[in-house]
Write a protein that holds these residues in place. Structure first.
Motif, PDB file in Angstrom:
ATOM      1  N   THR A   1       0.827  -1.209   0.000  1.00 18.51           N
ATOM      2  CA  THR A   1       0.000   0.000   0.000  1.00 18.51           C
ATOM      3  C   THR A   1       0.864   1.263   0.000  1.00 18.51           C
ATOM      4  OG1 THR A   1      -0.186  -0.102   2.416  1.00 18.51           O
ATOM      5  CG2 THR A   1      -1.978  -1.113   1.128  1.00 18.51           C
ATOM      6  N   ASN A   2       2.109   1.141  -0.451  1.00 20.82           N
ATOM      7  CA  ASN A   2       3.025   2.277  -0.505  1.00 20.82           C
ATOM      8  C   ASN A   2       2.741   3.151  -1.717  1.00 20.82           C
ATOM      9  OD1 ASN A   2       4.388   1.103   1.691  1.00 20.82           O
ATOM     10  ND2 ASN A   2       5.764  -0.021   0.340  1.00 20.82           N
ATOM     11  N   ALA A   3       2.754   4.457  -1.492  1.00 16.37           N
ATOM     12  CA  ALA A   3       2.629   5.398  -2.609  1.00 16.37           C
ATOM     13  C   ALA A   3       3.865   5.286  -3.498  1.00 16.37           C
ATOM     14  CB  ALA A   3       2.474   6.823  -2.081  1.00 16.37           C
ATOM     15  N   ARG A   4       3.714   5.606  -4.752  1.00  7.99           N
ATOM     16  CA  ARG A   4       4.819   5.645  -5.709  1.00  7.99           C
ATOM     17  C   ARG A   4       4.820   7.015  -6.392  1.00  7.99           C
ATOM     18  NH1 ARG A   4       4.310   0.970  -4.046  1.00  7.99           N
ATOM     19  NH2 ARG A   4       5.386  -0.887  -4.728  1.00  7.99           N
ATOM     20  N   GLY A   5       6.029   7.494  -6.761  1.00  9.25           N
ATOM     21  CA  GLY A   5       6.147   8.771  -7.448  1.00  9.25           C
ATOM     22  C   GLY A   5       6.300   9.955  -6.518  1.00  9.25           C
ATOM     23  N   ASP A   6       6.303   9.699  -5.204  1.00  7.56           N
ATOM     24  CA  ASP A   6       6.400  10.784  -4.227  1.00  7.56           C
ATOM     25  C   ASP A   6       7.808  10.970  -3.675  1.00  7.56           C
ATOM     26  OD1 ASP A   6       6.334   8.368  -2.850  1.00  7.56           O
ATOM     27  OD2 ASP A   6       5.179   9.173  -1.178  1.00  7.56           O
ATOM     28  N   GLY A   7       8.744  10.143  -4.105  1.00 12.69           N
ATOM     29  CA  GLY A   7      10.127  10.252  -3.649  1.00 12.69           C
ATOM     30  C   GLY A   7      11.083  10.008  -4.798  1.00 12.69           C
TER      31      GLY A   7
END
Length: 191
Positions: free
Chosen positions: A117-123
């Protein structure tokens, strides 16, 4: 568009860059993405959860000098371009030139399909070649895609449909309310 003399010739075009025109648009709750005439992808607007795909949480398009040639194309990976873009509030997905799928942004319910459930594109280092294609199974490619509030469905190259994410109320169509794509071994041939 809410006042007089704001439309028609008074409404400027969005600056996508020198020689760039839009082939397809997708509108999320607070962001916009466009596939351009060279099949590159640009997104602008609010950027919570990294759904613009630039490896940060910085909004774009709300200040001068953020659009046009100053707005970079999103890194989809080596030799990868966008064929179709789909957005919803907090999430962006692109069908690529090889009919694979990449998704980024908010990942509630596992709707990105990466087994967590980890966001992607934010780091940093989360996009481009570092962002894997969503595993939909052996030999499976994506023909069409749709995003719901917390789930995703795709029509595949064999005309079957696979859905993942929050299965509440049976919206993934598997006869249960299970979440899929938020844990290991739930995607690919197991989906």
């Amino acid at each position: 568009g809410d006042g007089s003399n704001e439309m028609g010739d008074n409404l400027p075009s969005v600056d996508l860059g020198t020689g760039k025109t839009a082939k397809q648009l997708a509108l999320g709750g607070a962001h916009t993405c466009a596939i351009l005439n060279d099949n590159t992808l640009k997104c602008w607007g609010l950027n919570n959860f990294g759904y613009l795909g630039y490896g940060d949480l910085i909004p774009r398009g709300d200040n001068s000098n953020e659009m046009g040639d100053n707005l970079p194309a999103i890194d989809l990976g080596t030799g990868k371009t966008a064929k179709q873009i789909v957005t919803i509030s907090g999430t962006t997905c692109a069908i690529l030139n090889d009919d694979t799928l990449k998704c980024w942004g908010r990942n509630n319910g596992g709707r990105l399909g990466y087994g967590d459930t980890n966001a992607r594109g934010d780091g940093p280092n989360e996009m481009g070649d570092n962002l894997a294609a969503v595993d939909l199974g052996t030999g499976k490619r994506v023909k069409q895609l749709a995003l719901g509030d917390a789930h995703t469905c795709a029509i595949l190259n064999d005309n079957t449909v696979k859905c993942w994410g929050d299965g509440g109320d049976g919206k993934t169509g598997y006869g249960n309310t299970q979440w899929l794509g938020d844990g290991p071994n739930e995607m690919g041939d197991n989906l």
